[in-house]
Write a protein that holds these residues in place. Structure first.
Motif, PDB file in Angstrom:
ATOM      1  N   THR A  49       0.828  -1.204   0.000  1.00  9.52           N
ATOM      2  CA  THR A  49       0.000   0.000   0.000  1.00  9.52           C
ATOM      3  C   THR A  49       0.861   1.251   0.000  1.00  9.52           C
ATOM      4  O   THR A  49       0.636   2.181  -0.776  1.00  9.52           O
ATOM      5  CB  THR A  49      -0.933   0.002   1.232  1.00  9.52           C
ATOM      6  N   VAL A  50       1.861   1.281   0.857  1.00  6.61           N
ATOM      7  CA  VAL A  50       2.723   2.458   0.984  1.00  6.61           C
ATOM      8  C   VAL A  50       3.536   2.665  -0.292  1.00  6.61           C
ATOM      9  O   VAL A  50       3.638   3.785  -0.798  1.00  6.61           O
ATOM     10  CB  VAL A  50       3.637   2.318   2.220  1.00  6.61           C
ATOM     11  N   VAL A  51       4.089   1.603  -0.826  1.00  9.29           N
ATOM     12  CA  VAL A  51       4.865   1.705  -2.060  1.00  9.29           C
ATOM     13  C   VAL A  51       3.975   2.200  -3.197  1.00  9.29           C
ATOM     14  O   VAL A  51       4.369   3.067  -3.978  1.00  9.29           O
ATOM     15  CB  VAL A  51       5.522   0.350  -2.409  1.00  9.29           C
ATOM     16  N   SER A  52       2.762   1.684  -3.281  1.00  8.93           N
ATOM     17  CA  SER A  52       1.831   2.099  -4.329  1.00  8.93           C
ATOM     18  C   SER A  52       1.497   3.592  -4.227  1.00  8.93           C
ATOM     19  O   SER A  52       1.500   4.304  -5.234  1.00  8.93           O
ATOM     20  CB  SER A  52       0.551   1.262  -4.239  1.00  8.93           C
ATOM     21  N   GLU A  53       1.220   4.067  -3.012  1.00  5.10           N
ATOM     22  CA  GLU A  53       0.909   5.495  -2.824  1.00  5.10           C
ATOM     23  C   GLU A  53       2.083   6.380  -3.226  1.00  5.10           C
ATOM     24  O   GLU A  53       1.913   7.364  -3.952  1.00  5.10           O
ATOM     25  CB  GLU A  53       0.516   5.777  -1.371  1.00  5.10           C
ATOM     26  N   MET A  54       3.269   6.047  -2.758  1.00  3.73           N
ATOM     27  CA  MET A  54       4.432   6.882  -3.058  1.00  3.73           C
ATOM     28  C   MET A  54       4.787   6.841  -4.539  1.00  3.73           C
ATOM     29  O   MET A  54       5.129   7.861  -5.131  1.00  3.73           O
ATOM     30  CB  MET A  54       5.638   6.451  -2.214  1.00  3.73           C
TER      31      MET A  54
END
Length: 172
Positions: A49-54
């Protein structure tokens, strides 16, 4: 002489015991203040999730990065890296950080250096570093370090993927 040597050897131990006893007698009793507050707010986020957002906020500003796999199994740490035109890299990354704040709820975290921006959300912290200007004709590096505080789901599978163990029935 032996008695004097023994007393000299015991003197530091006796002094330490007296100091400890005095400190213990004069100290207030320990109180239970209850559980510690959580280290982060909100539900824990996964690394994906975090990688996708960034990645998406950077892509919206024209910065392409790729995910570098974490070398430590079960440890919440990711790295995104890429290259961008040196003339616009800092403005593009700062615009992406602003987009992460406004569209995805990331907040400023304590600054760790003059050439960095630090964001936090739930159990993750993102550190964005700005490098010196690269040599002429070379793309500027873009690097983000994503670190999980705790409680995050590791990127590796939680269950073993090997053959299942089946016990053999006991013979009679």
């Amino acid at each position: 002489m032996r008695g004097r040597q023994r007393r000299a050897a015991l003197a530091p131990l006796v002094m330490a015991a007296l100091v400890t006893a005095a400190a213990t007698a004069c100290a207030p009793p320990l109180r239970d203040l209850g559980p510690l507050p959580p280290r982060f707010t909100g539900p824990p986020l996964t690394a994906d999730t975090v990688v996708s957002e960034m990645t998406s906020v950077l892509a919206a500003e024209g910065v392409t990065v790729k995910r570098e796999p974490s070398d430590v199994l079960g440890y919440c740490m990711e790295r995104l890296s890429g290259r961008h035109a040196p003339q616009t890299v800092e403005a593009a990354v700062k615009a992406a950080v602003a987009r992460a704040r406004s569209e995805h709820g990331w907040q400023d975290a304590p600054v760790t250096g003059s050439e960095t921006i630090t964001l936090k959300k739930s159990n993750w912290t993102v550190l964005v570093g700005f490098n010196d200007e690269p040599a002429e004709g070379i793309q500027a590096p873009v690097s983000l370090s994503l670190t999980c505080v705790d409680g995050g789901a590791p990127t590796a599978p939680a269950t073993p993927t090997g053959p299942a163990f089946t016990p053999v029935p006991a013979s009679s």
